[in-house]
Design an enzyme around this catalytic site. Structure first.
Site, short mmCIF file in Angstrom:
data_model
loop_
_atom_site.label_atom_id
_atom_site.label_comp_id
_atom_site.label_asym_id
_atom_site.label_seq_id
_atom_site.Cartn_x
_atom_site.Cartn_y
_atom_site.Cartn_z
N ASP A 1 0.86 -1.19 0.00
CA ASP A 1 0.00 0.00 0.00
C ASP A 1 0.89 1.24 0.00
OD1 ASP A 1 -2.30 1.76 0.36
OD2 ASP A 1 -3.34 0.00 1.12
N HIS B 1 -2.79 3.19 -4.77
CA HIS B 1 -2.22 2.74 -3.48
C HIS B 1 -0.82 2.16 -3.69
CE1 HIS B 1 -5.53 3.52 -0.77
NE2 HIS B 1 -6.40 2.92 -1.58
N GLU C 1 -9.71 2.77 -5.43
CA GLU C 1 -9.35 4.15 -5.13
C GLU C 1 -8.13 4.62 -5.93
OE1 GLU C 1 -10.88 4.54 -0.58
OE2 GLU C 1 -8.88 3.70 -0.80
N ASP D 1 -12.70 -2.53 10.93
CA ASP D 1 -11.99 -1.37 11.46
C ASP D 1 -12.99 -0.33 11.97
OD1 ASP D 1 -12.83 -0.85 8.82
OD2 ASP D 1 -11.14 0.48 8.38
N THR E 1 -5.74 -1.27 8.95
CA THR E 1 -5.07 -1.01 10.23
C THR E 1 -4.51 0.41 10.37
OG1 THR E 1 -3.05 -1.96 9.31
CG2 THR E 1 -4.49 -3.44 10.54
#
Ligand code: TNX
Length: 749
Positions: free
Chosen positions: A185, A257, A320, A413, A462
């Site tokens: 990422d 990403h 994204e 999350d 995370t």
């Protein structure tokens, strides 16, 4: 004597009903009389294919109960006190049959099924009078879905190999079978690639990490952070998972990403860099450039990746991906012309097709986030539907395989409790019951289209999760609910029964050292509107059936003092109610503060309902007597994405009033803007309204509770109009999008 016997029967059945605690619930389970005594004389007889399962059981007994049971791989004649476990090739891989009698235990099934039988057996173990026993039972079981997934993001924060193994082992104990390992990422590249060492040398490390949500102005912690897995470690994890019948699906993010990769190799971007590994969360403009050399680079990487991971699917991200850098690039614009691609979405689609060809040549299938649908889906690609269900529905209708993972139910999350003591999370609210209620096959699909839904998975991103303890806290017990969603047929599911089993399952999670959330033990409070002298009611409920709620209204601690709760409480003045479930393990005192006004509990109508995600489409939250706090996802704030707020409150009769107050939230990084103005109108008949006050944005630049005073007057109806800010300005996070308007509690005095 009779009374005594009845009491005994009662105790017996209570104890045993609590022991029927397998999660996920098996397809058929019938308890019988008697029990199997599991002691050090027991032998497990297995065949070659079930050796690992037999060893797993034996190791478990040794670790948790402290004695050893032996293994034998010879098929001796029947003998009491044995556990016999063998694969029967006529069964499907995940099916199993488990029979426990006082004399022996028999397990038969597919190879994975035998392993799952052992997991069920482990959950059935009980300690009774110092003896380890298993109640006699017959089980026949198999899963509903083939993709029972759980994801872990090791990029935003890094997790050790030991933790990854524990995470996988816990998955296997809940009969989940697909571990989605998010390995690359913007904020870190975590997998060693021999041909491109800088990916981990440079891309594996960032110079610091954002503190909490300090995006603007940015506040970093000043501490370098990073880590990666060697190929040797990865092989170890894949093998560890394989033995537990868990497939590891790696994710290599592209074209977006990709900042960590580009920090190491800027030549694969459009602008050429230089770049730094990301230090904050979100989406970054620079992405892989769809040039031939980039495809070669990615092919080399995928060659090493497919060599490490034998999974049928390779996840290539695809989510994204901002199109800005492609728009600005002369190369991309020329490429689009040459290939006849009408926009940048088609260019992304071209990118994904190229990668699909690379994977197909290696005999692998491509899976990606639902954005890969935009601009046309590559022919053999599967879709992971995260932005709601639509992507999944669209893909399944077009005959593509789908894994459902909608943010609304599957994002672990998100918050799971509204309690103020919760650790900081990204947002959202996904309590246990919501996960349990999830149905992976969307109603919009026909029976034949439904076959394309392989299953579902939960994702653990995370950004705000730094430690293994916190990761477990977010995952459990929601994983338990997810496991039942994916394994058990819907007609066998029952929330009440699940909660009863879960209450005992927590003892197992304790044994397994899982740091699960205790939100389950919290009392759920619900506020309802009343009439006249009882404008509001507070209803308190607990999930486990054995609770005993006590409450106070004078600020005292309900642990010692307090009244036993028996029926909904009337709220007729501003007050703080404190309450506790005295029976629950680890219970904490909860409280609910009420601020009442003339508007509390009164009928309210809106021209535009609030967004489902903030306010659940209900206007009542604006007059329920509760003020929203900082937590934008605590369920208190009502949000409108685009529209204005136009609310009319009926005070029931003409009243003397001189003030309206309302809460406004400003959080521009999350696209939440203060309104342009607020206008208050009054009316006696609900037809003809006149303006009584107006405030413009200069007068409430910080947000919070905004008071609008006006000359005292009489009115039955009060109308509050709050004008949405409009489009997000250039240069701001989310520029060009509609902004959010967040409002809470309208007080009238
Ligand atoms: C969206 S889900 C992302 C992730 C974030 C996550 C946070 C998806 C495909 N992309 O990059 O971590 O939201 O909830």
């Amino acid at each position: 004597m009779w009374r005594f016997t009845i009491l005994l029967i009662f105790l017996f059945s209570v104890q045993f009903s609590r022991s029927q605690s397998i999660i996920p619930m098996p397809e058929i389970i019938t308890f019988k009389e008697g029990f199997f005594d599991c002691n050090e004389n027991v032998m497990i007889r297995h065949d070659r294919q079930t050796e690992f399962s037999a060893q797993y059981f034996s190791d478990y007994i040794q670790e948790v109960y402290g004695f050893k049971i032996g293994l034998e791989d010879k098929d001796l004649s029947p003998r009491a006190g044995t556990i016999k476990i063998k694969v029967d090739p006529s069964y499907s891989n995940e099916y199993y049959k488990l029979k426990v009698t006082s004399a022996e235990i028999l397990i038969e099934g597919g190879a994975a099924g035998c392993f799952y039988a052992v997991q069920s057996l482990i959950q059935l173990l009980e300690l009774k009078n110092g003896k380890c026993i298993i109640r006699a039972v017959e089980i026949e079981d198999k899963p509903r879905f083939g993709w029972r997934g759980l994801h872990l993001d090791v990029c935003r924060h890094f997790f050790s190999i030991d933790f990854v193994k524990k995470y996988i082992d816990l998955m296997a104990r809940h009969k989940l079978n697909t571990f989605h390992w998010h390995l690359t990422d913007d904020q870190g590249w975590r997998i060693e690639i021999k041909k491109y060492p800088k990916l981990t040398e440079v891309g594996g490390w960032r110079k610091e990490t954002i503190v909490d949500k300090n995006f603007e102005p940015f506040k970093g912690d000043g501490t370098p952070y990073g880590g990666f897995y060697t190929q040797q470690q990865i092989r170890e994890v894949v093998e560890y998972a394989r033995k537990r019948h868990v497939t590891v699906v790696p994710e290599i993010e592209m074209p977006g990403h990709a900042l960590a990769a580009l920090a190491a190799y800027p030549e694969y971007s459009c602008s050429g860099g230089p770049f730094e590994v990301g230090t904050k969360w979100g989406v970054f403009e620079d992405v892989f450039c769809p040039a031939e050399k980039t495809f070669k680079f990615l092919e080399d990487i995928l060659t090493e990746v497919t060599d490490l991971f034998p999974s049928e699917y390779i996840h290539i991200g695809g989510d994204e991906c901002p199109k800005e850098s492609w728009r600005k690039s002369a190369f991309c614009q020329a490429l689009m012309k040459e290939k006849g691609l009408k926009d940048e979405h088609e260019l992304q689609s071209y990118f994904v097709r190229r990668i699909e060809i690379i994977l197909a040549a290696k005999g692998r299938k491509l899976i990606g986030w639902d954005e890969i649908l935009e601009g046309g889906l590559a022919p053999g690609a599967a879709v992971m539907s995260w932005r709601g269900e639509d992507g999944g529905i669209q893909a399944a209708k077009a005959g593509h395989r789908v894994v459902m993972t909608p943010g609304s139910h599957c994002y672990f999350d998100h918050y799971q409790s509204k309690s103020t003591g919760e650790p900081l999370a990204i947002g959202g609210f996904t309590p246990l019951e919501k996960v349990y209620q999830y149905e992976p096959v969307p109603k919009a699909l026909s029976a034949s289209e439904s076959k394309f839904v392989m299953g579902a998975q939960a994702n653990l991103w995370t950004e705000y999760i730094k430690t293994p303890q916190h990761a477990e806290y977010m995952a459990y017990p929601r994983v338990c609910a997810l496991a039942e969603v994916l394994w058990t047929m819907p007609e066998k599911k029952s929330p009440g029964d699940f909660y009863t089993r879960l209450t005992r399952h927590f003892l197992l999670l304790d044994k397994w050292n899982v740091n699960y959330s205790r939100a389950f033990f919290e009392i759920k409070s619900e506020i309802k509107s009343g009439t006249g002298n009882a404008p509001l009611y507070l209803e308190l409920k607990q999930r486990s059936s054995e609770g005993q709620i006590f409450y106070t209204t004078d600020g005292a601690d309900p642990r010692e003092k307090g009244v036993k709760y028996t029926e909904p409480l009337i709220i007729d003045k501003s007050v703080e109610i404190k309450f506790i479930d005295r029976n629950a393990k680890n219970s904490i005192v909860q409280s609910q503060q009420f601020e009442l006004s003339k508007a509390s509990g009164k009928p309210i109508t809106l021209t535009h309902p609030p967004d489902e995600r903030y306010g659940g489409g209900e206007a009542f939250g604006l007059v329920n007597g509760i003020l929203a706090d900082e937590n934008l996802s605590g369920g208190r704030w009502l949000g409108w994405w685009g529209p204005d707020l136009d609310a009319t409150i009926d005070l029931g009769s003409s009243q003397s009033i001189a003030q309206v107050e309302l809460g406004l939230l400003r959080m521009e990084n999350s696209w939440i803007y203060l309104p342009q103005f607020i206008e208050v109108f009054i009316s006696e008949d609900g037809q003809k309204f006149e303006t009584i006050a107006k405030k413009s944005s200069q007068e409430y630049s910080a947000g919070g509770r905004v008071r609008i005073d006006f000359k005292r007057c009489n009115a039955r109806y009060v109308k509050v109009f709050v004008k949405n800010f409009g489009t997000i300005p250039n240069g701001k996070e989310g520029e060009g999008n509609k902004s959010w308007l967040f409002v809470d509690e309208i007080s009238v005095r």
